[in-house]
Design a protein around this motif. Sequence first.
Motif, PDB file in Angstrom:
ATOM      1  N   ASP A  41      30.509   6.041  17.817  1.00  0.00           N
ATOM      2  CA  ASP A  41      30.423   4.742  18.493  1.00  0.00           C
ATOM      3  C   ASP A  41      29.293   4.711  19.513  1.00  0.00           C
ATOM      4  OD1 ASP A  41      32.545   3.806  17.026  1.00  0.00           O
ATOM      5  OD2 ASP A  41      34.024   4.045  18.645  1.00  0.00           O
ATOM      6  N   VAL A  42      29.169   5.763  20.291  1.00  0.00           N
ATOM      7  CA  VAL A  42      28.099   5.815  21.297  1.00  0.00           C
ATOM      8  C   VAL A  42      26.731   5.775  20.624  1.00  0.00           C
ATOM      9  CG1 VAL A  42      27.022   7.275  23.053  1.00  0.00           C
ATOM     10  CG2 VAL A  42      29.491   6.963  23.049  1.00  0.00           C
ATOM     11  N   LEU A  43      26.542   6.564  19.574  1.00  0.00           N
ATOM     12  CA  LEU A  43      25.263   6.570  18.874  1.00  0.00           C
ATOM     13  C   LEU A  43      24.980   5.218  18.222  1.00  0.00           C
ATOM     14  CD1 LEU A  43      25.315  10.101  17.191  1.00  0.00           C
ATOM     15  CD2 LEU A  43      24.193   9.419  19.319  1.00  0.00           C
ATOM     16  N   ILE A  75      11.056   5.550  16.859  1.00  0.00           N
ATOM     17  CA  ILE A  75      11.587   5.475  18.227  1.00  0.00           C
ATOM     18  C   ILE A  75      13.102   5.580  18.219  1.00  0.00           C
ATOM     19  CG2 ILE A  75      11.935   3.922  20.190  1.00  0.00           C
ATOM     20  CD1 ILE A  75       9.082   2.880  19.671  1.00  0.00           C
ATOM     21  N   SER A  76      13.743   4.820  17.361  1.00  0.00           N
ATOM     22  CA  SER A  76      15.200   4.801  17.297  1.00  0.00           C
ATOM     23  C   SER A  76      15.767   6.169  16.921  1.00  0.00           C
ATOM     24  CB  SER A  76      15.634   3.745  16.285  1.00  0.00           C
ATOM     25  OG  SER A  76      17.011   3.727  16.122  1.00  0.00           O
ATOM     26  N   THR A  77      15.209   6.775  15.896  1.00  0.00           N
ATOM     27  CA  THR A  77      15.701   8.070  15.444  1.00  0.00           C
ATOM     28  C   THR A  77      15.433   9.162  16.462  1.00  0.00           C
ATOM     29  OG1 THR A  77      15.375   7.367  13.161  1.00  0.00           O
ATOM     30  CG2 THR A  77      15.585   9.730  13.543  1.00  0.00           C
ATOM     31  N   THR A  78      14.280   9.120  17.093  1.00  0.00           N
ATOM     32  CA  THR A  78      13.946  10.112  18.120  1.00  0.00           C
ATOM     33  C   THR A  78      14.885  10.010  19.315  1.00  0.00           C
ATOM     34  OG1 THR A  78      11.630  10.058  17.436  1.00  0.00           O
ATOM     35  CG2 THR A  78      12.106  10.972  19.606  1.00  0.00           C
ATOM     36  N   MET A  79      15.198   8.784  19.716  1.00  0.00           N
ATOM     37  CA  MET A  79      16.116   8.607  20.849  1.00  0.00           C
ATOM     38  C   MET A  79      17.516   9.110  20.524  1.00  0.00           C
ATOM     39  SD  MET A  79      14.999   5.039  22.602  1.00  0.00           S
ATOM     40  CE  MET A  79      16.138   5.249  23.956  1.00  0.00           C
ATOM     41  N   ILE A  80      17.990   8.832  19.309  1.00  0.00           N
ATOM     42  CA  ILE A  80      19.320   9.289  18.908  1.00  0.00           C
ATOM     43  C   ILE A  80      19.357  10.810  18.835  1.00  0.00           C
ATOM     44  CG2 ILE A  80      20.985   9.284  17.012  1.00  0.00           C
ATOM     45  CD1 ILE A  80      20.959   6.730  18.722  1.00  0.00           C
ATOM     46  N   TYR A  81      18.347  11.402  18.204  1.00  0.00           N
ATOM     47  CA  TYR A  81      18.299  12.859  18.094  1.00  0.00           C
ATOM     48  C   TYR A  81      18.205  13.502  19.480  1.00  0.00           C
ATOM     49  CZ  TYR A  81      16.815  17.582  17.137  1.00  0.00           C
ATOM     50  OH  TYR A  81      16.745  18.946  17.128  1.00  0.00           O
ATOM     51  N   GLY A  82      17.334  12.984  20.311  1.00  0.00           N
ATOM     52  CA  GLY A  82      17.193  13.524  21.663  1.00  0.00           C
ATOM     53  C   GLY A  82      18.478  13.424  22.457  1.00  0.00           C
ATOM     54  N   TYR A  83      19.209  12.334  22.261  1.00  0.00           N
ATOM     55  CA  TYR A  83      20.449  12.149  23.003  1.00  0.00           C
ATOM     56  C   TYR A  83      21.493  13.182  22.614  1.00  0.00           C
ATOM     57  CZ  TYR A  83      24.675  10.099  24.854  1.00  0.00           C
ATOM     58  OH  TYR A  83      25.860   9.917  25.514  1.00  0.00           O
ATOM     59  N   TYR A  84      21.787  13.294  21.319  1.00  0.00           N
ATOM     60  CA  TYR A  84      22.880  14.198  20.954  1.00  0.00           C
ATOM     61  C   TYR A  84      22.464  15.662  20.946  1.00  0.00           C
ATOM     62  CZ  TYR A  84      21.529  14.792  15.989  1.00  0.00           C
ATOM     63  OH  TYR A  84      20.879  15.113  14.836  1.00  0.00           O
ATOM     64  N   LEU A 101      24.752  12.188  11.786  1.00  0.00           N
ATOM     65  CA  LEU A 101      24.542  11.679  13.134  1.00  0.00           C
ATOM     66  C   LEU A 101      23.343  10.738  13.206  1.00  0.00           C
ATOM     67  CD1 LEU A 101      25.294  14.897  15.209  1.00  0.00           C
ATOM     68  CD2 LEU A 101      26.702  12.848  15.023  1.00  0.00           C
ATOM     69  N   LEU A 102      22.286  11.050  12.470  1.00  0.00           N
ATOM     70  CA  LEU A 102      21.095  10.207  12.513  1.00  0.00           C
ATOM     71  C   LEU A 102      21.274   8.898  11.752  1.00  0.00           C
ATOM     72  CD1 LEU A 102      18.263  12.859  12.170  1.00  0.00           C
ATOM     73  CD2 LEU A 102      18.946  11.599  14.219  1.00  0.00           C
ATOM     74  N   GLN A 103      22.213   8.850  10.817  1.00  0.00           N
ATOM     75  CA  GLN A 103      22.468   7.613  10.077  1.00  0.00           C
ATOM     76  C   GLN A 103      23.423   6.682  10.805  1.00  0.00           C
ATOM     77  OE1 GLN A 103      23.904   8.641   6.217  1.00  0.00           O
ATOM     78  NE2 GLN A 103      21.853   8.652   5.329  1.00  0.00           N
TER      79      GLN A 103
END
Length: 126
Positions: A41-43, A75-84, A101-103
Motif C-alpha cells: 500500500d505504501v509503495l 523517476i518513479s521506479t528509482t524512487m520506489i527502489y530507493g525507498y524500500y 515490489l517494483l510493479q
Amino acid sequence: MKDGKSMKVNSQLQQNGHLPPFKLAKLFDPETSWDKDQLGDVLHWMRQSVALVCGLLWGSIPLVGGVWFILFLVISTTMIYGYYAMILKVDEEEFGGHGVLLQEGLFASITLFLLMWTLIYSLGHF
C-alpha cells in the motif's frame, strides 16, 4: 468482528489514556516491521503521488514525446527502489523479490500520469 475492534481500541485507550497517533516517522524507520500488504500500500500510494506530480509538471511545462514518458518511469521506479531498499532496508525476498515490489502500483500510476499529463497539456494549449 466489531467487538474485537472496539476491545482493541478500548485496551489502547486504557493503556495510555488516548489513541496512538499514526506516526509519519514509521514510513522512514528501517526498524519497523512491515507485512506484505502494508508495504504494498505504501509503495502503491507513493507511486501514485509521483505520477500525479510528474503528470501535472509535464503537462504544464509543456513537454511532449516518448522520452518524457520514459523519464517518468525511471523517476518513479528509482524512487520506489530507493525507498524500500535504501531507506527501509527491507529484505526484498520476504516480499516476493524486486519484481513484485517494483510493479506495485505501476500500471495505475501510468494511467494517472498519462491522464494528468494529457489533461493539463490540453487545457493549457487549446
